[in-house]
Motif scaffolding. Structure first.
Motif, PDB file in Angstrom:
ATOM      1  N   PRO A 194       0.660  -1.741   0.237  1.00 40.84           N
ATOM      2  CA  PRO A 194      -0.180  -0.616  -0.877  1.00 40.84           C
ATOM      3  C   PRO A 194       0.606   1.101   0.168  1.00 40.84           C
ATOM      4  N   ALA A 195       0.583   2.151  -0.820  1.00 39.23           N
ATOM      5  CA  ALA A 195       1.398   3.820  -0.345  1.00 39.23           C
ATOM      6  C   ALA A 195      -0.175   3.767   0.055  1.00 39.23           C
ATOM      7  N   ILE A 196      -0.233   5.177   0.887  1.00 38.92           N
ATOM      8  CA  ILE A 196      -0.807   5.383   1.544  1.00 38.92           C
ATOM      9  C   ILE A 196      -0.347   6.998   1.969  1.00 38.92           C
ATOM     10  N   GLY A 197      -1.297   8.031   1.441  1.00 34.34           N
ATOM     11  CA  GLY A 197      -1.011   9.171   1.025  1.00 34.34           C
ATOM     12  C   GLY A 197      -1.474   9.869   2.402  1.00 34.34           C
ATOM     13  N   VAL A 198      -0.964  11.387   2.610  1.00 25.09           N
ATOM     14  CA  VAL A 198      -0.771  12.173   4.497  1.00 25.09           C
ATOM     15  C   VAL A 198      -1.167  13.545   4.254  1.00 25.09           C
ATOM     16  N   SER A 199      -1.478  14.152   3.960  1.00 25.81           N
ATOM     17  CA  SER A 199      -1.997  15.411   4.424  1.00 25.81           C
ATOM     18  C   SER A 199      -1.405  16.711   4.978  1.00 25.81           C
ATOM     19  N   ASN A 200      -0.666  17.985   4.607  1.00 26.34           N
ATOM     20  CA  ASN A 200      -0.284  18.320   5.539  1.00 26.34           C
ATOM     21  C   ASN A 200      -1.012  18.833   7.015  1.00 26.34           C
ATOM     22  N   PHE A 201      -2.811  18.807   6.858  1.00 28.61           N
ATOM     23  CA  PHE A 201      -3.566  18.818   7.438  1.00 28.61           C
ATOM     24  C   PHE A 201      -3.168  17.790   8.637  1.00 28.61           C
ATOM     25  N   GLU A 202      -3.246  16.720   8.414  1.00 25.19           N
ATOM     26  CA  GLU A 202      -2.849  15.934   8.953  1.00 25.19           C
ATOM     27  C   GLU A 202      -1.443  15.824   9.782  1.00 25.19           C
ATOM     28  N   ILE A 203      -0.607  16.205   9.152  1.00 31.33           N
ATOM     29  CA  ILE A 203       0.415  16.561   9.919  1.00 31.33           C
ATOM     30  C   ILE A 203       0.524  17.533  11.101  1.00 31.33           C
ATOM     31  N   LEU A 204      -0.190  18.067  10.824  1.00 30.05           N
ATOM     32  CA  LEU A 204       0.047  19.485  11.648  1.00 30.05           C
ATOM     33  C   LEU A 204      -1.183  19.347  12.733  1.00 30.05           C
ATOM     34  N   ARG A 205      -1.994  18.632  12.705  1.00 29.84           N
ATOM     35  CA  ARG A 205      -2.931  18.325  14.169  1.00 29.84           C
ATOM     36  C   ARG A 205      -2.525  17.144  14.701  1.00 29.84           C
ATOM     37  N   GLU A 206      -0.854  16.432  14.357  1.00 35.89           N
ATOM     38  CA  GLU A 206      -1.162  14.875  14.535  1.00 35.89           C
ATOM     39  C   GLU A 206      -0.453  15.112  16.187  1.00 35.89           C
ATOM     40  N   GLY A 207      -1.023  14.407  16.992  1.00 37.22           N
ATOM     41  CA  GLY A 207      -1.019  14.756  18.388  1.00 37.22           C
ATOM     42  C   GLY A 207      -1.373  16.033  19.049  1.00 37.22           C
ATOM     43  N   GLN A 208      -2.196  15.975  18.625  1.00 40.08           N
ATOM     44  CA  GLN A 208      -3.677  16.753  18.756  1.00 40.08           C
ATOM     45  C   GLN A 208      -5.095  16.290  19.843  1.00 40.08           C
ATOM     46  N   SER A 209      -5.488  16.594  21.058  1.00 46.93           N
ATOM     47  CA  SER A 209      -6.535  15.608  21.563  1.00 46.93           C
ATOM     48  C   SER A 209      -7.691  16.363  20.366  1.00 46.93           C
ATOM     49  N   ALA A 210      -8.751  14.873  19.906  1.00 50.04           N
ATOM     50  CA  ALA A 210      -9.764  14.599  19.861  1.00 50.04           C
ATOM     51  C   ALA A 210     -10.802  16.166  19.776  1.00 50.04           C
ATOM     52  N   GLY A 211     -11.452  16.461  19.108  1.00 47.21           N
ATOM     53  CA  GLY A 211     -12.187  17.518  18.650  1.00 47.21           C
ATOM     54  C   GLY A 211     -13.066  18.014  17.932  1.00 47.21           C
ATOM     55  N   ARG A 212     -13.787  19.421  17.428  1.00 46.04           N
ATOM     56  CA  ARG A 212     -13.904  19.486  16.005  1.00 46.04           C
ATOM     57  C   ARG A 212     -12.813  20.968  16.206  1.00 46.04           C
ATOM     58  N   GLU A 213     -11.984  21.032  15.062  1.00 46.86           N
ATOM     59  CA  GLU A 213     -11.555  22.171  14.823  1.00 46.86           C
ATOM     60  C   GLU A 213     -11.534  22.952  13.237  1.00 46.86           C
ATOM     61  N   ILE A 214     -10.336  23.819  12.978  1.00 53.59           N
ATOM     62  CA  ILE A 214      -9.393  24.377  11.705  1.00 53.59           C
ATOM     63  C   ILE A 214      -8.342  24.413  12.040  1.00 53.59           C
ATOM     64  N   VAL A 215      -7.944  23.430  10.773  1.00 55.49           N
ATOM     65  CA  VAL A 215      -6.545  23.131  10.498  1.00 55.49           C
ATOM     66  C   VAL A 215      -6.207  23.956   9.693  1.00 55.49           C
ATOM     67  N   SER A 216      -4.966  24.700  10.126  1.00 56.84           N
ATOM     68  CA  SER A 216      -4.738  25.765   9.404  1.00 56.84           C
ATOM     69  C   SER A 216      -3.472  25.639   8.568  1.00 56.84           C
TER      70      SER A 216
END
Length: 225
Positions: free
Chosen positions: A93-115
């Motif tokens: 498999p090749a798995i794509g990861v966006s910069n949005f996912e990278i930025l929020r990595e390690g944050q607690s789950a919630g409802r947020e806007i990633v910039s």
């Protein structure tokens, strides 16, 4: 006992060439070389050198993780094309990861806007809910803000210009942060997706706005019969 999966991750969506090797939860190696051009020529040697140092080969890989942007148009295409080629050749498999996912990595789950930072002091925004994308990413100009984004119900803003965007959209919490540990985070996110998802779509570049480059203005050559 089955060995923990070995994941190779890489990214050229910014002015760098970055790669990492992850086995299970253990980061074996990570390398980032800053460069504004030349990623296409440098990417494969970096990965080969890194794997050779760890005593592993292409045949040992269980999955590929690749950064898909948003970012530099040409850089994203370099990585995505490499990931698709390697996955096809190794039948993994090749798995794509966006910069949005990278930025929020390690944050607690919630409802947020990633910039994510964009050219000319603008940003790209994406809504996440409980750690997963909940809407398509959009281009956002802080000088002419789209206040309709307030209806998304985000509780915080994470990433580039977080405080400014939170103020513009009336969101209480802002968590400014920058892209860091990019190849390692891609690998860890890819590992989670590998463990929790059975169907992995081919990675594709994440383009949110058109390229700044204009088409050539020279007249086309005359074709002689």
């Amino acid at each position: 006992m089955q060995a923990e999966p070995l994941i190779l991750s890489f990214d050229t969506s910014a002015a760098h060439c970055a790669a990492a090797l992850l086995r299970g939860d253990t980061l074996l190696a990570a390398r980032t070389e800053e460069m504004s051009r030349g990623q296409a020529e440098r990417l494969m040697p970096i990965m080969q050198e890194m794997m050779s140092d760890q005593g592993v080969s292409w045949a040992d890989l269980d999955a590929i993780g690749v950064g898909i942007g948003p970012g530099n148009f040409t850089g994203i295409r370099i990585s995505v094309s490499a990931a698709r080629g390697l996955a096809l050749a190794r039948k993994i498999p090749a798995i794509g990861v966006s910069n949005f996912e990278i930025l929020r990595e390690g944050q607690s789950a919630g409802r947020e806007i990633v910039s994510v930072a964009a050219p000319r002091d603008q940003v790209y925004l994406q809504l996440f809910d409980q750690g997963a994308p909940a809407a398509k990413p959009v281009h956002f100009d802080p000088e002419a803000p789209d206040t309709a984004l307030t209806v998304l119900g985000a509780q915080r803003v994470i990433g580039a210009q977080a405080e400014r965007i939170a103020s513009l959209l009336g969101i209480a919490q802002a968590l400014p942060c920058e892209m860091a540990k990019v190849p390692e985070r891609i690998a860890r996110i890819a590992a989670r997706k590998l463990a929790t998802q059975t169907d992995h779509a081919r990675p594709a570049p994440l383009y949110i706005r058109a390229a700044d480059a204009a088409p050539p203005s020279d007249a086309p050559p005359v074709i002689l019969d």
